[in-house]
Design a protein around this motif. Structure first.
Motif, PDB file in Angstrom:
ATOM      1  N   GLY A  16       0.663  -1.290   0.156  1.00 47.36           N
ATOM      2  CA  GLY A  16       0.034   0.000  -0.133  1.00 47.36           C
ATOM      3  C   GLY A  16       0.843   1.268  -0.066  1.00 47.36           C
ATOM      4  N   SER A  17       0.391   2.334  -0.611  1.00 50.00           N
ATOM      5  CA  SER A  17       1.180   3.563  -0.811  1.00 50.00           C
ATOM      6  C   SER A  17       0.613   4.555   0.089  1.00 50.00           C
ATOM      7  N   PHE A  18       1.271   5.301   0.709  1.00 45.74           N
ATOM      8  CA  PHE A  18       0.984   6.524   1.626  1.00 45.74           C
ATOM      9  C   PHE A  18       1.635   7.713   1.263  1.00 45.74           C
ATOM     10  N   SER A  19       1.375   8.872   1.077  1.00 46.52           N
ATOM     11  CA  SER A  19       2.238  10.315   0.589  1.00 46.52           C
ATOM     12  C   SER A  19       2.217  11.246   1.762  1.00 46.52           C
ATOM     13  N   TYR A  20       3.245  11.781   1.918  1.00 43.55           N
ATOM     14  CA  TYR A  20       3.678  12.706   2.965  1.00 43.55           C
ATOM     15  C   TYR A  20       3.745  13.967   2.466  1.00 43.55           C
ATOM     16  N   THR A  21       3.313  15.179   3.401  1.00 49.41           N
ATOM     17  CA  THR A  21       3.804  16.394   3.189  1.00 49.41           C
ATOM     18  C   THR A  21       4.852  16.933   4.195  1.00 49.41           C
ATOM     19  N   TYR A  22       6.084  17.474   3.658  1.00 48.50           N
ATOM     20  CA  TYR A  22       6.914  17.943   4.791  1.00 48.50           C
ATOM     21  C   TYR A  22       7.721  18.769   3.809  1.00 48.50           C
ATOM     22  N   ASN A  23       8.011  20.297   4.526  1.00 47.92           N
ATOM     23  CA  ASN A  23       8.650  21.104   3.847  1.00 47.92           C
ATOM     24  C   ASN A  23       9.843  21.598   4.431  1.00 47.92           C
ATOM     25  N   GLY A  24      10.349  20.650   5.294  1.00 45.46           N
ATOM     26  CA  GLY A  24      11.515  20.878   6.061  1.00 45.46           C
ATOM     27  C   GLY A  24      12.703  20.305   5.242  1.00 45.46           C
TER      28      GLY A  24
END
Length: 107
Positions: A16-24
């Motif tokens: 299964g695939s999850f995406s993440y948001t992270y700007n650091g």
């Protein structure tokens, strides 16, 4: 940091695939609360997490995605739920249909 979707069911032997948001600019890692039930890997360039189901669970396990602190950013983390289920076949329902299709037969 956010992880989507917030919950996903995966069959044993499937991914299964999850995406993440992270700007650091910290290093992103991921872990699951029960490594006997699932394994996990991170692709920082595409911001995706891949979870592989190993063994069936009777309840959700927690996927934790974390980023390390740097001189510019604090450490952050986010979680999602994963359940490893067994593949019982396909069930599809149509809103305006008079039949239910289960696998290859209709009722």
């Amino acid at each position: 940091m956010t992880v989507t979707p917030s919950r996903q069911m995966i069959n044993p032997g499937s991914t299964g695939s999850f995406s993440y948001t992270y700007n650091g600019n910290g290093t992103v890692s991921a872990s699951v609360s029960d490594s006997n039930k699932a394994s996990v890997s991170v692709n920082q360039s595409t911001k995706t997490i891949t979870v592989t189901g190993l063994n069936t669970t009777t309840s959700d396990i927690t996927l934790t995605v974390s980023a390390t602190a740097t001189s510019d950013y604090n450490a952050v983390s986010a979680t999602a739920k994963v359940q490893i289920g067994k593949n019982d076949g396909n069930l599809s329902l149509s809103q305006y249909s008079d039949s239910i299709k289960y696998g290859t037969s209709s009722k």
